[in-house]
Scaffold this motif. Structure first.
Motif, mmCIF file in Angstrom:
data_model
loop_
_atom_site.group_PDB
_atom_site.id
_atom_site.type_symbol
_atom_site.label_atom_id
_atom_site.label_comp_id
_atom_site.label_asym_id
_atom_site.label_seq_id
_atom_site.Cartn_x
_atom_site.Cartn_y
_atom_site.Cartn_z
ATOM 1 N N CYS A 16 -6.059 1.304 8.288
ATOM 2 C CA CYS A 16 -4.737 1.957 7.466
ATOM 3 C C CYS A 16 -5.183 3.430 7.558
ATOM 4 N N HIS A 19 -5.857 3.951 3.573
ATOM 5 C CA HIS A 19 -6.931 3.055 3.129
ATOM 6 C C HIS A 19 -8.117 3.142 3.895
ATOM 7 N N CYS A 57 -1.593 -3.536 6.635
ATOM 8 C CA CYS A 57 -2.840 -3.075 6.017
ATOM 9 C C CYS A 57 -2.864 -4.255 4.937
ATOM 10 N N VAL A 59 -4.112 -3.719 1.849
ATOM 11 C CA VAL A 59 -3.767 -3.291 0.652
ATOM 12 C C VAL A 59 -2.730 -2.884 0.314
ATOM 13 N N CYS A 60 -1.917 -2.118 1.372
ATOM 14 C CA CYS A 60 -0.496 -1.711 1.013
ATOM 15 C C CYS A 60 0.428 -2.243 1.905
HETATM 16 ZN ZN LIG Z 1 -3.088 0.713 3.292
#
Ligand SMILES: [Zn+2]
Length: 306
Positions: A16, A19, A57, A59-60
Motif C-alpha cells: 500500500c 501503509h 489494502c 488496513v485502509c
Molecule cells: Zn493502506
C-alpha cells in the motif's frame, strides 16, 4: 528467500502506498497464483497480470498491489514431508499425524543434499519447533547417501570438446581391463581417455535403462544395479558384469524349471518331492531372514551356499 519467478509459493504481502508492506489477512489465505501465465523470458509474468496484481489494502481499503516475488523452492521442500503426515488436516499445517510419524526413519539422497536440502530442512524444523508447531528437534533419524554410477569417458578437443560413445571407438586394454589407448572408428585418430566420471548426457557415457530392459529384461537391470555395489558405494559400470547377472538369472530359472519338471503341480508341501521340499524350506528361511532382520546376512549365507 524470495525470487523473481512466477511458479513458486506466493509471498502473502500487499503493498500500500500509505501503509507499506501489509500481510494478507489470514481469512484471505492462501494467495492463489493464476495457472495460465505463459512465461516469455522477459521477467516475472505475474507483473503483467492485472487480475493478480490489483487488490485493496487490508488496513485502509484503498487500491494496492500484490507482491509478485515467490518463495524459493527450498521453502516447500523443507517441510512438505511433515504435511504428508497430516494431508487432510484443514485446521493447521501440521497436527497429530506429524506427532505420530515424525521424525522420518530414513532419508535417502545424493551427496548434493548434504549442504542444501538437509541443512534447510533441519533449519525449518527447528523454527517450527520453536513456534511450538512440532515436538521434534531433528526431522531425519538416519541418512543414506546413495553412491554415484560412474562410466568411462572419452573425448577429443579440436575447436571445442567432443565426447564419444564407447561403441564409436576401438579401445585397447591391458590384462586388468585398464584403457591403454582409444581411437575413433570414424577416422582412426586417437581420443583422450578421461577415466571414470559420473554418467552424463553431455559426456556420452550414460546407460539408458530402457536399452538394458529391451536386451536383458528388467530383472537383470535391477539385479545388476542392486547387487554390484552397496547402495552407498560408488559403482563403476561394467557391461561384462551385466552379462553375468543375466547368466545368473538364467541359471536360477533353469534350476527352477528342472525342479518343477519333477513336481508339476504347485500345491501343499506334502505333494512336493524331496528336492522341492528342501528348496521350499530354504526359500522360506531366506524370506524370514530378509523380513525380520535389517542386515542381509541370510541372503549372503544363501549365496555362499551356492
Ligand atoms: Zn493502506
Amino acid at each position: 528467500m524470495s525470487r523473481q519467478r512466477y511458479w513458486g509459493t506466493p509471498i502473502p504481502i500487499i503493498h500500500c502506498e500509505e501503509h507499506g508492506a501489509v500481510p494478507v489477512p489470514e481469512k484471505d489465505l492462501p494467495v492463489v497464483l493464476p495457472q495460465d501465465c505463459v512465461p516469455d523470458g522477459s521477467g516475472n509474468p505475474l507483473n503483467k497480470r492485472e487480475d493478480f496484481l490489483a487488490c485493496s489494502c487490508p488496513v485502509c481499503g484503498k487500491p494496492a498491489r500484490r507482491e509478485t516475488d515467490t518463495m524459493d523452492t527450498f521453502v516447500d521442500s523443507s517441510r512438505y514431508f511433515m504435511r504428508y503426515c497430516d494431508p487432510k488436516n484443514d485446521q493447521a499445517m501440521v497436527g497429530a499425524g506429524t506427532d505420530y510419524w515424525m521424525p522420518m526413519d530414513q532419508y535417502i539422497g545424493g551427496i548434493e543434499h548434504a549442504i542444501l536440502h538437509l541443512l534447510y530442512a533441519r533449519f525449518w524444523t527447528k523454527v517450527m519447533r520453536d513456534l511450538g508447531l512440532v515436538k521434534i528437534d531433528e526431522p531425519f533419524t538416519k541418512l543414506l547417501t546413495q553412491g554415484m554410477v560412474l562410466n568411462e569417458a572419452f573425448s577429443r578437443t579440436t575447436t571445442g570438446k567432443q565426447y564419444f560413445w564407447a561403441h564409436e571407438l576401438d579401445i585397447a586394454r591391458d590384462e586388468h581391463a585398464k584403457v591403454i589407448s582409444a581411437t575413433a572408428k570414424s577416422d582412426g585418430q586417437p581420443v583422450t581417455y578421461e577415466g571414470w566420471t559420473t554418467m552424463s548426457k553431455s559426456k556420452n557415457n550414460g546407460v539408458d535403462p530402457q536399452d538394458l530392459i529391451e536386451k536383458y529384461g528388467a530383472d537383470t537391470a535391477r539385479l545388476y544395479t542392486m547387487f554390484t555395489a552397496p547402495p552407498e558405494a560408488t559403482l563403476e559400470w561394467n557391461d561384462a558384469a551385466l552379462e553375468g547377472s543375466y547368466r545368473f538369472l538364467r541359471r536360477v530359472w533353469n534350476f527352477g524349471l528342472k525342479l518343477a519338471a519333477g513336481n508339476p503341480a504347485p500345491g501343499t508341501a506334502a505333494s512336493y518331492g524331496k528336492q522341492a521340499q528342501a528348496l521350499r524350506r530354504e526359500i522360506h528361511t531366506v524370506l524370514r531372514g530378509s523380513t525380520t532382520t535389517t542386515s542381509a546376512c541370510s541372503t549372503t549365507r544363501w549365496c555362499r551356499a551356492r
